[in-house]
Enzyme design. Structure first.
Site, mmCIF file in Angstrom:
data_model
loop_
_atom_site.group_PDB
_atom_site.id
_atom_site.type_symbol
_atom_site.label_atom_id
_atom_site.label_comp_id
_atom_site.label_asym_id
_atom_site.label_seq_id
_atom_site.Cartn_x
_atom_site.Cartn_y
_atom_site.Cartn_z
ATOM 1 N N HIS A 246 0.512 -1.455 -0.118
ATOM 2 C CA HIS A 246 0.352 0.026 -0.370
ATOM 3 C C HIS A 246 0.668 0.902 0.136
ATOM 4 O O HIS A 246 0.609 1.924 0.819
ATOM 5 C CB HIS A 246 -1.306 0.074 1.619
ATOM 6 C CG HIS A 246 -2.042 -1.015 0.692
ATOM 7 N ND1 HIS A 246 -3.093 -0.927 1.973
ATOM 8 C CD2 HIS A 246 -2.024 -1.924 0.613
ATOM 9 C CE1 HIS A 246 -3.964 -2.315 1.530
ATOM 10 N NE2 HIS A 246 -3.051 -2.991 0.770
ATOM 11 N N GLU B 73 -13.077 0.885 -4.429
ATOM 12 C CA GLU B 73 -14.041 2.323 -5.089
ATOM 13 C C GLU B 73 -12.972 3.836 -5.914
ATOM 14 O O GLU B 73 -12.577 3.449 -6.193
ATOM 15 C CB GLU B 73 -14.258 3.068 -3.712
ATOM 16 C CG GLU B 73 -13.484 3.831 -2.911
ATOM 17 C CD GLU B 73 -13.758 3.785 -1.767
ATOM 18 O OE1 GLU B 73 -14.978 3.252 -1.178
ATOM 19 O OE2 GLU B 73 -13.797 4.766 -0.892
ATOM 20 N N TYR C 286 -10.294 -8.817 5.801
ATOM 21 C CA TYR C 286 -10.086 -10.314 5.610
ATOM 22 C C TYR C 286 -10.167 -11.255 6.158
ATOM 23 O O TYR C 286 -10.555 -12.542 5.644
ATOM 24 C CB TYR C 286 -8.407 -10.814 5.475
ATOM 25 C CG TYR C 286 -7.281 -9.091 3.727
ATOM 26 C CD1 TYR C 286 -7.852 -8.996 2.630
ATOM 27 C CD2 TYR C 286 -6.808 -8.359 3.912
ATOM 28 C CE1 TYR C 286 -8.406 -7.792 1.681
ATOM 29 C CE2 TYR C 286 -6.147 -7.518 2.876
ATOM 30 C CZ TYR C 286 -7.175 -7.645 2.154
ATOM 31 O OH TYR C 286 -6.579 -6.630 1.087
#
Length: 377
Positions: free
Chosen positions: A157, A250, A271
């Site tokens: 990330h 999104e 998760y």
């Protein structure tokens, strides 16, 4: 302290889940979508691509640290020298590359990558350099102008996508939450944020949290997770596309000072199955224009403005890792609607519009093909 949800997953499982490892076969094939796809070159784990204004050449980054100069119409690539040492592994390595708005005059390019810190930490950086073209292309005067803060452990990330405002005055950067969750809501960290700077890397005047000083002065918006697309629509609005957790990818209209909710809300779940409150339960937070469950696992996103595909004018075109192709989306005000998925049979990391309005897509991984997308017929 490591988040307990992260502790419950192996590093490999976490990385695969966060980047959408599966490929869906529900898209139309290229012929049915009215396109022809031709393989033109091969790269090793490519991550980003940008055409150099006024030329028929493009720069392509490879995650292990190489910068390639490719000439359209050929399969030839040349290594660009003067590149940095990158911290390669997981989702990390060489990242984005874009030409400066004044590239024709300055020759400047902007690049992002992951650098190592102390005690097994790391973080993304953005730098600029002059690109000298010729028989032996090279970067000169490479200088880091922005860093993720703080550096943290893990290899996921980073986000580190780069976009300039249409007027060329402002530099926007996506900074992922680094799989640490809470920094996305922490105004003393620039993780989980969209950043707005001047081209030299200083915080842009008029940023919504400028009065707080420090890294807060860089922040344009917050509450983001892993933003792998950042682009301006033809009407001048800024949009991002983000990976959700287990569900909840999104698209967001990115506006100054707004909180986009992560990790407080999501249209996906953790998760390990633990539920997350949905976006609609917090109308005080910025709502996505569209979300996906199951995910498409985006690589990047552009708005199409060319003439080769007139029926796609103004639409968002998404490189999809998880669904293995291109996803077309119509933006109408603050809402978005998926129009089509085109199955290209492999994970797609990047989509770019060529000067003539045709498209190029980069596959993900080793031995990845650069593929030319043109109208059928």
């Amino acid at each position: 302290m490591t988040n307990p949800i992260l502790r419950s997953l192996s590093p490999l499982a976490l990385l695969l889940a966060s980047c959408g490892s599966s490929i869906s076969a529900q898209g139309a094939d290229p012929a049915a979508a009215g396109i022809t796809v031709t393989d033109v070159a091969t790269f090793d784990e490519p991550w980003a691509m940008t055409f150099l204004p006024g030329t028929n050449q493009a720069l392509i980054t490879e995650k292990k640290g190489k910068l390639k100069l490719w000439t359209e119409g050929t399969d030839k690539t040349v290594d660009v020298s003067g590149t940095p040492t990158v911290d390669y592994g997981g989702q990390g390595g060489f990242g984005d590359v874009v030409a400066a708005p004044d590239f024709a005059q300055s020759g400047m390019v902007y690049l992002s990558w992951v650098e190592a810190g102390q005690n097994n930490t790391r973080g993304a950086v953005v730098a600029r350099a002059k690109l000298v073209l010729g028989d032996a292309p090279r970067l000169e005067g490479l200088s880091v102008i922005w860093r993720q803060f703080p550096k943290v452990t893990g290899r996921g990330h980073y986000s580190h996508r780069i976009a300039f405002s249409p007027d060329g005055k402002y530099l926007f950067i996506t900074s992922g939450d680094r799989q640490k969750f809470t920094p996305a809501q922490d105004m003393n960290a620039n993780l989980g944020k969209v950043i707005r700077l001047l081209p030299d890397g200083t915080p842009a005047p008029g940023n919504p949290f400028a009065d707080k000083g420090g890294v807060s002065a860089q922040i344009w918006s917050y509450g983001h997770r892993n933003l792998l697309g950042l682009t301006f629509s033809p009407d001048g609005r800024l949009w991002d596309i983000e990976h959700g957790p287990a569900g909840g990818d999104e698209i967001n209209h990115v506006e100054p000072g707004k909180n986009y909710g992560w990790p407080l809300v999501s249209d996906g779940d953790h998760y390990d199955g633990k539920p997350i409150p949905r976006n609609k339960t917090r109308p005080d937070l910025a709502q996505p224009a569209i979300s996906w469950n199951p995910v498409i696992a985006p690589g990047n996103m552009i708005f199409y403005t060319g003439k080769a595909f007139p029926q796609w004018q103004g639409q968002a075109l998404i490189a999809a890792l998880g669904s293995g192709g291109i996803v077309r989306v119509k933006i109408d005000g603050e809402k978005a609607t998926e129009l089509e998925r085109i199955d290209l049979g492999n994970r797609i990391r990047e989509i770019e519009q060529a000067p003539d309005g045709t498209l190029y897509v980069l596959e993900d991984g080793e031995g990845a093909k650069l593929r030319h997308v043109v109208p059928k017929g």
